[in-house]
Design a protein around this motif. Structure first.
Motif, PDB file in Angstrom:
ATOM      1  N   GLY A  39       0.775  -1.236   0.000  1.00  0.00           N
ATOM      2  CA  GLY A  39       0.000   0.000   0.000  1.00  0.00           C
ATOM      3  C   GLY A  39       0.801   1.278   0.000  1.00  0.00           C
ATOM      4  N   LEU A  40       2.114   1.178  -0.111  1.00  0.00           N
ATOM      5  CA  LEU A  40       2.934   2.386  -0.014  1.00  0.00           C
ATOM      6  C   LEU A  40       2.757   3.343  -1.193  1.00  0.00           C
ATOM      7  N   SER A  41       2.318   2.847  -2.335  1.00  0.00           N
ATOM      8  CA  SER A  41       2.078   3.758  -3.465  1.00  0.00           C
ATOM      9  C   SER A  41       0.966   4.746  -3.115  1.00  0.00           C
ATOM     10  N   LEU A  42      -0.034   4.286  -2.371  1.00  0.00           N
ATOM     11  CA  LEU A  42      -1.100   5.198  -1.940  1.00  0.00           C
ATOM     12  C   LEU A  42      -0.558   6.259  -0.992  1.00  0.00           C
ATOM     13  N   LEU A  43       0.373   5.870  -0.141  1.00  0.00           N
ATOM     14  CA  LEU A  43       0.974   6.828   0.773  1.00  0.00           C
ATOM     15  C   LEU A  43       1.777   7.877   0.016  1.00  0.00           C
ATOM     16  N   TRP A  89     -12.504   9.629  -2.997  1.00  0.00           N
ATOM     17  CA  TRP A  89     -13.320   8.438  -3.196  1.00  0.00           C
ATOM     18  C   TRP A  89     -12.459   7.182  -3.334  1.00  0.00           C
ATOM     19  N   VAL A  90     -11.363   7.288  -4.058  1.00  0.00           N
ATOM     20  CA  VAL A  90     -10.461   6.140  -4.184  1.00  0.00           C
ATOM     21  C   VAL A  90      -9.920   5.752  -2.819  1.00  0.00           C
ATOM     22  N   GLY A  91      -9.482   6.746  -2.051  1.00  0.00           N
ATOM     23  CA  GLY A  91      -8.958   6.467  -0.718  1.00  0.00           C
ATOM     24  C   GLY A  91      -9.984   5.815   0.181  1.00  0.00           C
ATOM     25  N   LEU A 130      -6.273   5.436   4.030  1.00  0.00           N
ATOM     26  CA  LEU A 130      -6.880   6.481   4.873  1.00  0.00           C
ATOM     27  C   LEU A 130      -6.131   7.801   4.720  1.00  0.00           C
ATOM     28  N   ALA A 131      -4.806   7.731   4.647  1.00  0.00           N
ATOM     29  CA  ALA A 131      -4.013   8.946   4.457  1.00  0.00           C
ATOM     30  C   ALA A 131      -4.340   9.611   3.126  1.00  0.00           C
ATOM     31  N   LEU A 132      -4.567   8.810   2.092  1.00  0.00           N
ATOM     32  CA  LEU A 132      -4.950   9.370   0.791  1.00  0.00           C
ATOM     33  C   LEU A 132      -6.289  10.086   0.886  1.00  0.00           C
TER      34      LEU A 132
END
Length: 158
Positions: A39-43, A89-91, A130-132
């Motif tokens: 999931g680091l790409s989202l971060l 919305w993605v996040g 959640l951060a996203l």
């Protein structure tokens, strides 16, 4: 186009978490291993959006919106709002999925060795999602004009 409501995002996350929990019970045996890199790409996207939000906020606060050198073009702000809405919305949806995965993995970590191994990756992915969502809501907030009424204000009264 109004601001994205946090309760809508939370509702979507809850619905996806429930659906994700039900799906993971059937599909977990075919999952690849979950690592902390999952999931680091989202971060990374969340950090980029948060940085962009602070930049936009500073430009709007200084009145540097308009056409010209060193100014932030109004279309750039409008595009930032669109990106923020989509990212929120993605996040929320991805966070719901990973929360569903976590709810499935947590009680099974003692009986399934692979569940215990996948847990850190699922936690990092859920936090990153959640951060996203939070960064996107923050970017959306920072793109507001200083004269705009508050998000929860009644436009009929203003």
């Amino acid at each position: 186009m109004g601001p994205t409501r946090k309760r809508d995002l939370a509702g979507a996350a809850v619905v996806v978490a429930v659906l994700g929990y039900m799906l993971i019970g059937v599909l977990y045996q075919w999952f690849p291993p979950l690592t902390v890199w999952t999931g680091l790409s989202l971060l990374a996207v969340a950090l980029a959006e948060a940085g962009w939000a602070f930049y936009v906020r500073a430009k709007i606060s200084d009145g540097q919106i308009g056409v010209g050198a060193g100014r932030l073009h109004p279309l750039t702000v409008a595009r930032s709002v669109v990106i923020a809405k989509a990212s929120a919305w993605v996040g929320a949806v991805v966070a719901g999925w990973w929360i569903g995965v976590l709810v499935y993995l947590l009680p099974r970590r003692d009986e399934l060795r692979v569940a215990d191994e996948d847990l850190p990756g699922a936690i990092v992915a859920a936090i990153s999602a959640l951060a996203l969502a939070v960064a996107a809501v923050w970017l959306q907030h920072c793109c507001r004009s200083p004269e705009e009424p508050p998000d929860n204000g009644d436009p009929a009264q203003q």
